[in-house]
Design a protein around this motif. Structure first.
Motif, PDB file in Angstrom:
ATOM      1  N   THR A 396     -22.054  -0.712  12.185  1.00 53.39           N
ATOM      2  CA  THR A 396     -22.666  -2.337  12.604  1.00 53.39           C
ATOM      3  C   THR A 396     -22.212  -2.574  14.005  1.00 53.39           C
ATOM      4  N   ARG A 397     -22.675  -3.813  14.454  1.00 58.83           N
ATOM      5  CA  ARG A 397     -22.340  -4.195  15.722  1.00 58.83           C
ATOM      6  C   ARG A 397     -21.124  -5.261  15.365  1.00 58.83           C
ATOM      7  N   LEU A 398     -20.058  -4.952  14.511  1.00 65.75           N
ATOM      8  CA  LEU A 398     -18.817  -5.966  14.262  1.00 65.75           C
ATOM      9  C   LEU A 398     -17.909  -5.249  14.977  1.00 65.75           C
ATOM     10  N   ALA A 399     -17.892  -5.329  16.368  1.00 69.13           N
ATOM     11  CA  ALA A 399     -16.724  -4.552  17.024  1.00 69.13           C
ATOM     12  C   ALA A 399     -15.992  -5.714  17.965  1.00 69.13           C
ATOM     13  N   SER A 400     -14.954  -5.914  17.427  1.00 70.65           N
ATOM     14  CA  SER A 400     -14.078  -7.032  18.276  1.00 70.65           C
ATOM     15  C   SER A 400     -12.710  -6.481  18.281  1.00 70.65           C
ATOM     16  N   THR A 401     -12.124  -6.388  19.387  1.00 74.01           N
ATOM     17  CA  THR A 401     -10.764  -6.133  19.395  1.00 74.01           C
ATOM     18  C   THR A 401      -9.705  -7.224  18.868  1.00 74.01           C
ATOM     19  N   ARG A 402     -10.141  -8.497  19.125  1.00 71.00           N
ATOM     20  CA  ARG A 402      -9.335  -9.273  18.552  1.00 71.00           C
ATOM     21  C   ARG A 402      -9.430  -9.236  16.980  1.00 71.00           C
ATOM     22  N   ALA A 403     -10.445  -9.088  16.408  1.00 71.19           N
ATOM     23  CA  ALA A 403     -10.465  -8.693  14.970  1.00 71.19           C
ATOM     24  C   ALA A 403      -9.732  -7.700  14.515  1.00 71.19           C
ATOM     25  N   LEU A 404      -9.568  -6.589  15.353  1.00 73.06           N
ATOM     26  CA  LEU A 404      -8.979  -5.213  15.271  1.00 73.06           C
ATOM     27  C   LEU A 404      -7.205  -5.612  15.051  1.00 73.06           C
ATOM     28  N   VAL A 405      -6.992  -6.391  16.008  1.00 69.96           N
ATOM     29  CA  VAL A 405      -5.526  -6.412  15.995  1.00 69.96           C
ATOM     30  C   VAL A 405      -5.063  -7.442  15.038  1.00 69.96           C
ATOM     31  N   ILE A 406      -5.946  -8.532  14.710  1.00 70.75           N
ATOM     32  CA  ILE A 406      -5.417  -9.327  13.590  1.00 70.75           C
ATOM     33  C   ILE A 406      -5.370  -8.989  12.276  1.00 70.75           C
ATOM     34  N   SER A 407      -6.666  -8.022  11.980  1.00 69.86           N
ATOM     35  CA  SER A 407      -6.891  -7.345  10.596  1.00 69.86           C
ATOM     36  C   SER A 407      -5.710  -6.185  10.438  1.00 69.86           C
ATOM     37  N   THR A 408      -5.483  -5.538  11.574  1.00 70.77           N
ATOM     38  CA  THR A 408      -4.542  -4.578  11.361  1.00 70.77           C
ATOM     39  C   THR A 408      -3.107  -5.321  11.118  1.00 70.77           C
ATOM     40  N   VAL A 409      -2.816  -6.291  12.007  1.00 69.85           N
ATOM     41  CA  VAL A 409      -1.107  -6.821  11.497  1.00 69.85           C
ATOM     42  C   VAL A 409      -1.251  -7.324  10.286  1.00 69.85           C
ATOM     43  N   LEU A 410      -2.288  -8.051   9.685  1.00 68.93           N
ATOM     44  CA  LEU A 410      -2.228  -8.924   8.394  1.00 68.93           C
ATOM     45  C   LEU A 410      -2.463  -7.730   7.416  1.00 68.93           C
ATOM     46  N   GLY A 411      -3.159  -6.740   7.395  1.00 73.11           N
ATOM     47  CA  GLY A 411      -3.300  -5.644   6.376  1.00 73.11           C
ATOM     48  C   GLY A 411      -2.272  -4.652   6.267  1.00 73.11           C
ATOM     49  N   LEU A 412      -1.704  -4.421   7.291  1.00 69.74           N
ATOM     50  CA  LEU A 412      -0.693  -3.344   7.440  1.00 69.74           C
ATOM     51  C   LEU A 412       0.624  -4.289   7.037  1.00 69.74           C
ATOM     52  N   GLY A 413       0.741  -5.354   7.495  1.00 67.60           N
ATOM     53  CA  GLY A 413       1.914  -6.089   7.159  1.00 67.60           C
ATOM     54  C   GLY A 413       2.069  -6.514   5.775  1.00 67.60           C
ATOM     55  N   THR A 414       0.788  -6.747   4.949  1.00 69.16           N
ATOM     56  CA  THR A 414       0.783  -6.830   3.552  1.00 69.16           C
ATOM     57  C   THR A 414       1.526  -5.602   3.038  1.00 69.16           C
ATOM     58  N   ARG A 415       0.875  -4.622   3.347  1.00 70.37           N
ATOM     59  CA  ARG A 415       1.133  -3.206   2.827  1.00 70.37           C
ATOM     60  C   ARG A 415       2.890  -3.072   2.860  1.00 70.37           C
ATOM     61  N   LEU A 416       3.192  -3.297   4.191  1.00 65.89           N
ATOM     62  CA  LEU A 416       4.728  -2.900   4.098  1.00 65.89           C
ATOM     63  C   LEU A 416       5.612  -3.876   3.479  1.00 65.89           C
ATOM     64  N   VAL A 417       5.154  -4.960   3.449  1.00 66.37           N
ATOM     65  CA  VAL A 417       6.266  -6.126   2.747  1.00 66.37           C
ATOM     66  C   VAL A 417       6.178  -5.566   1.203  1.00 66.37           C
ATOM     67  N   PHE A 418       5.079  -5.299   0.614  1.00 61.49           N
ATOM     68  CA  PHE A 418       5.143  -4.905  -0.852  1.00 61.49           C
ATOM     69  C   PHE A 418       5.618  -3.622  -0.935  1.00 61.49           C
ATOM     70  N   PHE A 419       5.543  -2.679   0.194  1.00 56.01           N
ATOM     71  CA  PHE A 419       6.326  -1.408   0.294  1.00 56.01           C
ATOM     72  C   PHE A 419       7.919  -1.480  -0.087  1.00 56.01           C
ATOM     73  N   VAL A 420       8.482  -2.320   0.747  1.00 55.62           N
ATOM     74  CA  VAL A 420       9.935  -2.380   0.784  1.00 55.62           C
ATOM     75  C   VAL A 420      10.308  -3.347  -0.365  1.00 55.62           C
ATOM     76  N   LEU A 421       9.532  -4.126  -1.055  1.00 57.08           N
ATOM     77  CA  LEU A 421       9.814  -4.862  -2.121  1.00 57.08           C
ATOM     78  C   LEU A 421       9.503  -4.330  -3.575  1.00 57.08           C
ATOM     79  N   THR A 422       8.700  -3.218  -3.660  1.00 59.09           N
ATOM     80  CA  THR A 422       8.417  -2.575  -4.909  1.00 59.09           C
ATOM     81  C   THR A 422       9.336  -1.408  -5.109  1.00 59.09           C
ATOM     82  N   PRO A 423       9.734  -1.287  -6.487  1.00 57.36           N
ATOM     83  CA  PRO A 423      10.868  -0.169  -6.735  1.00 57.36           C
ATOM     84  C   PRO A 423      10.288   1.124  -6.641  1.00 57.36           C
TER      85      PRO A 423
END
Length: 516
Positions: A396-423
């Motif tokens: 698609t034409r959805l190519a945005s560096t700002r979107a890349l950075v924000i989505s990566t920080v939030l998506g990866l941050g969500t996964r890592l938080v649950f990773f360290v909190l899940t037994p």
């Protein structure tokens, strides 16, 4: 006899790597992507070597023996799905661009920020994948040869470096040809022996027809689907797969090879889960903590079949680690160490960069002794960060560096938080990094994979769509938009009120690969 097979395989693969150096001829394109000359069968072999390495097969067998057929089959099915998606939607576009690496795509699409971000994430995640293979290889030499685990990792890493540093992608090609022939005969022989000899039988609830493993969360259905999801999508941004597809002779060949690899993975690797389940019943209470596949090969399996399977597993793991070293070193050199700055050839710098990458893999492998779980975790992290930006910007034409950075920080941050909190991690105790708490329980295991990927997707689409609307509004006002650093548009297109104006990567201030 198994000791002889292991020693002979290692020596043969080192020799193949040295012989492959004749094909490199001092050229970086020959070293990184085999001169883009690989035929469809060769690309198929390279792709399938990823799913039949020790990290995947030994780990999948252990999961099948402990949690059921579908827990083990989820790994090859997930990777087969990724090859199918690669063939249908990605391979042709990737090969047509004649890229060297995934970060190069992110550079041309999102600018320097996208290049560095993707490089850091892929190198870090594939360090986990490489460590997983080293763990499996260390256990293999320890179990069959008696070489202490730590020393075994050092030995196999040295052998891999010796072949890859001089042979590059051609070394992976020749190794792949050897392993595919051996592994095909070995896996088929192992399956036939199990089903025609001892016979197939599964402990209650663990068999092929026990579909609760796919429908009941209490039977592990969420974790099994999460495994297939993570591997199916995360493998699309696998740096070794990206590089191997780029090595194809043509775009059509890259697409065809991906589709064949998908079918071959299902046919060759899924039956191994049934073998592991039947093997668990065969070993019974005599099963130890060692990998169940190793116990079968060292015990009731006929020696010729055991030797073939061990040789194939060893070759596949060495090929996978070789591919990771090759891809990560190319990324490090092309992204962080421009050869024009270093005043040395890209080929020589790529070879030298493999040494610290290998050292990192050794350190992780010496600290963490997991196999299959590390494979899934690698692609889980990529699903939460790079998959959505890659696929959407490609189609698609959805190519945005700002979107890349924000989505990566939030998506990866969500996964890592649950990773360290899940037994638990995919049903296995989280011994990697767990913060004891009473809020997050094992019941969320698996669900967090989908949640993190959804966060990445929704945020990227929302931010990128807003940036596109902003560009259009600015264009109406006659403003220049789309500067790569601002994250509004891909490198190569700056949109003016009068219409789009194409610019080159060099004019945009972006480094391009230099062939030595």
């Amino acid at each position: 006899m198994i000791n002889a097979a292991i020693a002979g395989t290692v020596l043969l693969l080192v020799a193949l790597g040295l012989w492959a150096s004749r094909r490199v001829r001092g050229r970086s394109d020959n070293f990184a992507v085999a001169g883009r000359t690989l035929t469809v069968p060769l690309v198929v072999v390279l792709l399938m070597s990823q799913v039949i390495d020790s990290n995947a097969t030994v780990g999948a067998a252990d999961l099948a023996g402990g949690f059921g057929f579908w827990a083990g089959a989820a790994m090859p099915l997930g990777i087969a799905a990724s090859f199918l998606l690669m063939g249908l939607f990605v391979a042709r576009k990737v090969r047509e661009r004649e890229l060297y690496s995934l970060p190069e795509y992110f550079r041309t699409t999102f600018g320097r920020t996208g290049e560095v971000l993707s490089a850091v994430l892929t190198v870090a995640s594939f360090g986990i994948l490489m460590a997983g293979n080293l763990v499996a290889l260390g256990h293999m030499l320890d179990y069959f040869v008696g070489v202490p685990y730590g020393l075994a990792i050092l030995v196999v890493t040295g052998a891999i470096l010796a072949g890859t540093v001089v042979g590059g992608m051609f070394a992976s090609v020749y190794t792949g040809l050897f392993l595919m022939g051996v592994m095909t005969v070995g896996f088929v022989g192992l399956s036939l022996w199990m089903f025609l000899g001892p016979g197939y039988s599964a402990p209650e609830g663990l068999g092929v027809l026990d579909l609760a493993q796919l429908t009941d969360p209490a039977a592990g259905s969420v974790i099994n689907w999460a495994t297939m999801f993570a591997l199916g999508l995360g493998n699309l941004v696998a740096i070794d797969v990206f590089q191997r597809v780029s090595s194809a002779r043509s775009a059509r060949g890259a697409r065809t090879a991906s589709l064949i690899a998908a079918a071959g993975t299902v046919v060759l690797c899924v039956p191994l889960a049934a073998v592991a389940v039947a093997g668990a019943g065969l070993l019974g209470d005599g099963a130890s903590d060692s990998p169940i596949l190793f116990q079968l090969l060292a015990g009731p399996v006929p020696a010729p079949i055991a030797m073939l399977v061990i040789s194939g597993l060893l070759a596949a793991s060495l090929t996978t680690v070789s591919g990771v070293l090759l891809a990560t070193s190319t990324i490090i050199v092309g992204t962080l160490l421009p050869t024009r700055t270093l005043r040395v050839s890209m080929l020589r710098t790529s070879q030298l960069a493999m040494i610290p990458v290998a050292a990192i893999g050794i350190l992780v492998a010496l600290r963490v002794h997991h196999t299959g779980i590390l494979l899934t975790l690698t692609f889980d992290l990529l699903c939460a960060s790079l998959v959505a930006p890659f696929v959407l910007s490609l189609w698609t034409r959805l190519a945005s560096t700002r979107a890349l950075v924000i989505s990566t920080v939030l998506g990866l941050g969500t996964r890592l938080v649950f990773f360290v909190l899940t037994p638990t991690i995919y049903g296995v105790e989280n011994t990697l990094l767990y913060i004891p708490n009473t809020v997050v329980t094992a019941s969320v295991d698996g669900w967090t994979t989908f949640l993190a990927a959804a966060v990445s997707l929704v945020v990227y689409v929302g931010v990128a769509a807003a940036d596109v609307r902003g560009k259009r509004a600015a264009a109406v006002g006659g403003q220049v938009v789309g500067a790569p650093g601002a994250g509004a548009a891909p490198v190569g297109a700056v949109e003016l009120a009068a219409g789009p104006v194409e610019i080159s990567a060099a004019d945009a201030g972006v480094a391009v690969p230099v062939k030595s």
